[in-house]
Motif scaffolding. Structure first.
Motif, PDB file in Angstrom:
ATOM      1  N   GLY A 162      -6.748  -3.242  72.510  1.00  0.00           N
ATOM      2  CA  GLY A 162      -6.076  -4.519  72.267  1.00  0.00           C
ATOM      3  C   GLY A 162      -4.754  -4.402  71.559  1.00  0.00           C
ATOM      4  N   ALA A 163      -4.028  -3.308  71.795  1.00  0.00           N
ATOM      5  CA  ALA A 163      -2.711  -3.149  71.171  1.00  0.00           C
ATOM      6  C   ALA A 163      -1.643  -3.862  71.996  1.00  0.00           C
ATOM      7  CB  ALA A 163      -2.359  -1.672  71.035  1.00  0.00           C
ATOM      8  N   ARG A 164      -0.623  -4.344  71.299  1.00  0.00           N
ATOM      9  CA  ARG A 164       0.508  -5.010  71.950  1.00  0.00           C
ATOM     10  C   ARG A 164       1.794  -4.327  71.481  1.00  0.00           C
ATOM     11  NH1 ARG A 164       2.541 -11.163  70.603  1.00  0.00           N
ATOM     12  NH2 ARG A 164       4.597 -11.008  71.587  1.00  0.00           N
ATOM     13  N   ASN A 165       2.623  -3.953  72.450  1.00  0.00           N
ATOM     14  CA  ASN A 165       3.875  -3.259  72.133  1.00  0.00           C
ATOM     15  C   ASN A 165       5.026  -4.238  71.996  1.00  0.00           C
ATOM     16  OD1 ASN A 165       2.095  -1.204  73.620  1.00  0.00           O
ATOM     17  ND2 ASN A 165       3.708   0.086  72.758  1.00  0.00           N
ATOM     18  N   THR A 166       5.878  -3.996  70.993  1.00  0.00           N
ATOM     19  CA  THR A 166       7.088  -4.788  70.796  1.00  0.00           C
ATOM     20  C   THR A 166       8.239  -3.839  70.485  1.00  0.00           C
ATOM     21  OG1 THR A 166       5.828  -6.665  69.929  1.00  0.00           O
ATOM     22  CG2 THR A 166       8.198  -6.612  69.458  1.00  0.00           C
ATOM     23  N   ALA A 167       9.312  -3.946  71.251  1.00  0.00           N
ATOM     24  CA  ALA A 167      10.473  -3.079  71.032  1.00  0.00           C
ATOM     25  C   ALA A 167      11.374  -3.669  69.957  1.00  0.00           C
ATOM     26  CB  ALA A 167      11.247  -2.914  72.335  1.00  0.00           C
ATOM     27  N   ASP A 168      11.976  -2.793  69.167  1.00  0.00           N
ATOM     28  CA  ASP A 168      12.963  -3.232  68.188  1.00  0.00           C
ATOM     29  C   ASP A 168      14.182  -2.313  68.264  1.00  0.00           C
ATOM     30  OD1 ASP A 168      12.212  -0.905  66.859  1.00  0.00           O
ATOM     31  OD2 ASP A 168      10.974  -1.944  65.389  1.00  0.00           O
ATOM     32  N   ALA A 169      15.093  -2.446  67.327  1.00  0.00           N
ATOM     33  CA  ALA A 169      16.384  -1.758  67.428  1.00  0.00           C
ATOM     34  C   ALA A 169      16.412  -0.418  66.709  1.00  0.00           C
ATOM     35  CB  ALA A 169      17.489  -2.659  66.873  1.00  0.00           C
ATOM     36  N   ARG A 170      15.299   0.069  66.220  1.00  0.00           N
ATOM     37  CA  ARG A 170      15.329   1.333  65.473  1.00  0.00           C
ATOM     38  C   ARG A 170      15.786   2.480  66.385  1.00  0.00           C
ATOM     39  NH1 ARG A 170       9.376   1.867  63.463  1.00  0.00           N
ATOM     40  NH2 ARG A 170       9.598  -0.400  63.590  1.00  0.00           N
ATOM     41  N   LYS A 171      16.413   3.472  65.797  1.00  0.00           N
ATOM     42  CA  LYS A 171      16.969   4.592  66.547  1.00  0.00           C
ATOM     43  C   LYS A 171      16.046   5.803  66.562  1.00  0.00           C
ATOM     44  CE  LYS A 171      20.774   2.324  67.332  1.00  0.00           C
ATOM     45  NZ  LYS A 171      21.082   1.811  68.684  1.00  0.00           N
ATOM     46  N   ASP A 172      15.177   5.937  65.551  1.00  0.00           N
ATOM     47  CA  ASP A 172      14.314   7.121  65.500  1.00  0.00           C
ATOM     48  C   ASP A 172      13.048   6.895  66.328  1.00  0.00           C
ATOM     49  OD1 ASP A 172      12.637   5.469  64.044  1.00  0.00           O
ATOM     50  OD2 ASP A 172      13.207   6.295  62.098  1.00  0.00           O
ATOM     51  N   GLY A 173      12.175   7.897  66.347  1.00  0.00           N
ATOM     52  CA  GLY A 173      10.966   7.824  67.161  1.00  0.00           C
ATOM     53  C   GLY A 173       9.735   7.368  66.416  1.00  0.00           C
TER      54      GLY A 173
END
Length: 211
Positions: A162-173
């Motif tokens: 039940g995980a949900r992915n959300t992208a953000d602006a971070r540059k590292d991994g």
């Protein structure tokens, strides 16, 4: 002088040496019906041939191409359950995870961070979720990652249901592992390995289909 039936009132003289050839009315109607049926059958066959030529010819191909647009590569890989980008699967020790608790239950962040550490992940920050997420995550886990962390987030996603992915602006991994209201526990290592095998299996080759 005789007027035989079927000759429309015409009179003929019977001399004994020649006589009119008579066609019974019923036989004449049968001949006319057969001729009309033959003409209709030929017309129907011709029409059907033209329609088939249109379907299997250029017009049919243009219609199929317009009605069945090719799926994008990302959509195809997502449907196949593949990782979001090609390349090797990152090892847990190469993934930095920040574990945050967005629920009212205390101790979840620390306990989950310890378990992820035992599975080989590198643990970064541990604590309560920021105000923008605190008490606002309804799913089990919210995974926040930048472009460089998409594969690391997919690897982490194999360890929880039940995980949900959300992208953000971070540059590292790095990846933020935000625990939400739907969280019960991590999957067992065996379950996580099985889920990871599904995620990393080769995407099937696209097959021709007709919409």
């Amino acid at each position: 002088m005789l007027t035989p039936p079927g000759l429309k009132g015409k009179q003929y003289r019977v001399t004994g040496t020649s006589y009119p050839r008579l066609v019974p009315p019923n036989k004449r109607r049968r001949r006319i019906t057969a001729l009309v049926s033959t003409v209709l059958a030929v017309a129907l066959i011709s029409w059907g041939t033209v329609q088939l030529a249109g379907v299997f010819g250029g017009k049919g191909r243009k219609l199929s191409a317009a009605a069945c647009p090719a799926p994008s590569p990302s959509a195809s890989r997502a449907a196949a359950g593949a990782f979001p980008a090609p390349g090797p699967v990152p090892s847990p020790k190469a993934v930095t995870v920040n574990v945050y608790n967005a629920t009212a239950k205390s101790g979840l962040a620390g306990h989950t961070a310890d378990e992820l550490k035992r599975r080989g992940f590198r643990i970064g920050k541990v604590g309560n979720a920021p105000a923008s997420l605190d008490k606002k995550v309804k799913e089990a886990v919210r995974l926040l990652e930048g472009r460089a962390g998409s594969r690391a987030a997919a690897l982490l996603g194999a360890h929880v249901t039940g995980a949900r992915n959300t992208a953000d602006a971070r540059k590292d991994g790095s990846v933020d592992f935000v625990i939400g209201d739907g969280f019960k526990a991590l999957r067992t290592p065996a379950q996580a390995a099985q889920a990871l095998a599904v995620l990393t299996r080769p995407a099937p080759k696209p097959s021709a289909s007709h919409c």
